[in-house]
Scaffold this active site. Structure first.
Site, PDB file in Angstrom:
ATOM      1  NE  ARG B   8       1.450  -5.907  -0.527  1.00 38.72           N
ATOM      2  CZ  ARG B   8       1.578  -5.315   0.784  1.00 38.72           C
ATOM      3  NH1 ARG B   8       2.480  -4.539   1.114  1.00 38.72           N
ATOM      4  NH2 ARG B   8       0.664  -5.792   1.545  1.00 38.72           N
ATOM      5  CB  SER B  35       4.277  -0.783   0.784  1.00 36.29           C
ATOM      6  OG  SER B  35       4.264  -0.195   2.112  1.00 36.29           O
ATOM      7  CD  GLU B  56       6.815   9.373  -5.854  1.00 34.06           C
ATOM      8  OE1 GLU B  56       7.021  10.747  -6.058  1.00 34.06           O
ATOM      9  OE2 GLU B  56       6.764   8.970  -4.724  1.00 34.06           O
ATOM     10  CG  PHE B  81       2.626   7.785  -5.895  1.00 33.69           C
ATOM     11  CD1 PHE B  81       1.528   8.882  -5.903  1.00 33.69           C
ATOM     12  CD2 PHE B  81       2.541   6.917  -4.750  1.00 33.69           C
ATOM     13  CE1 PHE B  81       0.769   8.958  -4.964  1.00 33.69           C
ATOM     14  CE2 PHE B  81       1.489   7.285  -3.671  1.00 33.69           C
ATOM     15  CZ  PHE B  81       0.611   8.110  -3.904  1.00 33.69           C
ATOM     16  CG  HIS B 107       0.080  -0.406  -2.613  1.00 38.76           C
ATOM     17  ND1 HIS B 107       1.277  -1.431  -2.450  1.00 38.76           N
ATOM     18  CD2 HIS B 107      -0.119  -0.554  -1.230  1.00 38.76           C
ATOM     19  CE1 HIS B 107       1.280  -1.797  -1.389  1.00 38.76           C
ATOM     20  NE2 HIS B 107       0.507  -1.292  -0.458  1.00 38.76           N
ATOM     21  CG  ASP B 115      -3.790   3.515   2.196  1.00 38.44           C
ATOM     22  OD1 ASP B 115      -4.167   3.794   3.546  1.00 38.44           O
ATOM     23  OD2 ASP B 115      -2.710   3.183   1.642  1.00 38.44           O
ATOM     24  NE  ARG B 165      -2.675  -2.863   2.092  1.00 35.24           N
ATOM     25  CZ  ARG B 165      -3.807  -3.152   2.741  1.00 35.24           C
ATOM     26  NH1 ARG B 165      -4.735  -3.691   2.167  1.00 35.24           N
ATOM     27  NH2 ARG B 165      -3.728  -3.119   3.770  1.00 35.24           N
TER      28      ARG B 165
END
Lengths: 276, 314
Positions: B8, B35, B56, B81, B107, B115, B165
């Site tokens: 990322r 993020s 989104e 998402f 992610h 998470d 991530r």
């Protein structure tokens, strides 16, 4: 600016006849919600829109987006009436390999600016279009037609929130508020009232008009253009199936084609009502 | 000493470079810019950065509209998402019209870690590769993510970039070449079996190859950063050469990269295949390292699959 609304009414009548012909010929399609917005589109295209049907993708053009893409018979009939396409092409509506797909497809046909039909998506697309045109310092405006049942979609409110947040004054949405959706009355199925308050709360200029009154439609588009700090929502109270007695205010005409007898009666009614 | 950086971050750095090079590049995010690393672009080019809030579907619809207005939008959120909530927008508005929208889904995979399963995208390759006109890229490391982002900008059409991530080992080198969409790379040659990997699994494939060599098994490692379009020429060549495949991905086995490889091989050069991936279960909380081990996404998992597939060879 054309203040002789008789000419616009003649165009609207011709558009309505083509809507019926296209749906009748295809033996499928959505007449009810096409007929309800015909007057609005006649005023928009002939009195307000910056466009050139002979140069359909010209840089400085305004954009018209049918978020209620099921009103494709209206869109295609308007494109025929304004000279983007030949009226004879309407016979190919919904047929194999036609440019006139059941629901409009982005740039598939001159004058079709967006894919529409999956509800809420055209409105969301309009947000990006309006942001982009503003970023490019273009003076072009974005006009988006929504349905009332469509306002049950969550995406409509995501898009509305963004339009208000980004103060998209170059966006003018029109809500075809005919009160009916496929399964029946909007208020019985999933009420959207008070819809004007809702859009006001989302930071829109909200205008409520009779969507068949040419003077009101005309001044609403003029008012929207003069606004510089907010997007506009024109809530147009309309009659589903407008102009055809047996289709008016009858939800069963949302998405079905007339038979031969019904088609002939509808055309006769429209011709009888025409301004001479 | 191996270099460890997150893909990322490669994406975020590339966007900043693209911002300087191309005034048409715009970036959108859905309240995850710290993020997804798009905040770096946002700080440098605020007028071309649009935070769409936690929405989104409208993120993708707006990106589509911006592309129709002549811009090159990069829309970002967590992969779960971006690919899941906005699936129909991606299909109907972006891909159907082949709009020039790039989606950076960060992610991706189980290495999201603590998470837990709700945020660990394990289905994005499947969801995205089934849509016509979509290009799907899963970079292995920071350098490849950066190069792939630059290449995605050059390419005219929808692209999904699946990014991670966690920090991962750098195994690619793009210092002297651009990323080529649709090209697979031979990381190491071999003759008994081909290990085809994507994303962070390519580093594990190389580790497995060393361990296999000690057991007398010669494994080729091919790295497939582009899942769609697939480098079928390379697959054909290695199917002919090794006559057995192991596929490895940090994704559900169903409908992922391995499935894409099987779709090609079974129809063109039938070859025994074993697939390493997440086997029809959800993830859970844990450290990335713990999760990779618990779900068999490491060198040991690959070695086991190689042992099995070699037995299937005629």
């Amino acid at each position: 600016m054309n203040n002789n609304f008789d000419a616009l009414k003649k165009h609207a009548s011709s558009i309505r006849k083509n809507i019926l012909k296209a749906v009748y010929t295809a033996n499928s399609g959505h007449p009810g919600g096409s007929l309800s917005s015909a007057d609005i589109m006649s005023v928009l295209y002939f009195n307000h829109l910056k466009h050139d049907p002979k140069n359909p993708w010209a840089e400085g053009r305004d954009r018209v987006i049918f978020s209620k893409g099921h009103a494709s018979p209206l869109l295609y009939s308007v494109l025929a009436e304004t000279g983007y396409i030949e009226a004879s092409e309407l016979d190919g509506f919904r047929k194999l390999h036609s440019r006139l797909q059941g629901h409009p497809v982005y740039h598939k046909c001159p004058g079709v600016e967006a894919t529409g039909g999956p509800l809420g998506q055209g409105f969301s697309f309009s947000i990006g279009m309006a942001l982009g045109l503003r970023l490019a310092k273009s003076g072009s405006r974005v006009y988006t037609l929504l349905g009332d049942g469509e306002c049950q979609e969550g995406l409509v409110w995501e898009a509305a929130m963004a339009a208000g947040h980004y103060k998209l004054s170059n966006l003018c949405a029109i809500l075809d508020y005919n009160g009916l959706q496929i399964d029946g009355d909007v208020e019985k199925i999933m009420g959207i009232a008070p819809i004007a308050d809702k859009f006001r709360a989302f930071n829109f200029n909200v205008l409520e008009i009779d969507g068949h009154d040419y003077a009101q439609i005309d001044s609403a588009f003029g008012f929207a253009k003069a606004k510089t700090c907010k997007p506009t929502m024109i809530i147009a109270h309309t009659v589903k199936g407008k102009g055809v007695s047996f289709m008016e205010n009858n939800y069963t005409w949302h998405g079905k084609a007339p038979n031969k007898e019904q088609y002939e009666q509808a055309i006769a009614e429209l011709e009888k009502a025409e301004v001479k | 000493m191996a270099d460890f950086k997150a893909t990322r971050n490669g994406y975020g750095e590339a966007l900043v470079e693209l911002g300087a090079k191309n005034s048409k590049v715009v970036v959108l995010d859905a309240d995850l810019s710290k993020s997804t690393m798009t905040y770096m672009f946002g700080e440098k080019y605020p007028e071309r950065f649009f935070n769409m809030g936690i929405a989104e579907q409208n993120l993708i619809g707006t990106a589509a509209g911006l592309s129709a207005a002549g811009f090159i939008p990069f829309a970002s959120s967590f992969g779960i998402f971006a690919s899941g909530r906005a699936y129909e927008q991606i299909r109907n508005i972006v891909c159907y019209a082949k709009l020039n929208v790039k989606i950076g889904g960060t992610h991706g995979g189980i290495t999201v870690g603590e998470d837990g399963a709700t945020h660990q995208g394990l289905e994005e390759i499947a969801l995205m590769r089934v849509i016509p006109n979509m290009t799907v890229i899963v970079p292995a490391d920071f350098d490849e993510a950066k190069a792939a982002t630059m290449a995605a900008c050059e390419y005219n059409g929808p692209v999904y970039l699946r990014l991670g991530r966690d920090k991962v080992e750098t195994i690619t080198d793009y210092s002297n070449r651009p990323f080529e969409i649709g090209k697979g790379y031979v990381l190491a040659d071999g003759s008994d079996v081909t290990i085809a990997a994507t994303g962070l699994m390519s580093a594990f494939a190389l580790q497995a190859r060393s361990a296999l060599a000690a057991k007398g098994v010669s494994a080729a490692v091919i790295h497939l950063p582009t899942i769609k379009p697939l480098d079928t020429k390379l697959l054909y060549e290695y199917a002919q050469k090794t006559r057995a495949f192991v596929t490895c991905e940090e994704h559900q086995i169903a409908c992922g990269m391995g499935s894409a490889v099987c779709e090609f091989l079974s129809q063109n050069i039938p070859t025994p295949v074993k697939m390493v991936g997440v086997n029809d279960v959800f993830g859970e909380s844990g450290t990335p390292k713990e999760l990779l081990e618990a779900y068999g996404l490491n060198a040991n998992g690959i070695i086991k699959a190689v042992d099995e597939v070699v037995k299937l060879k005629k």
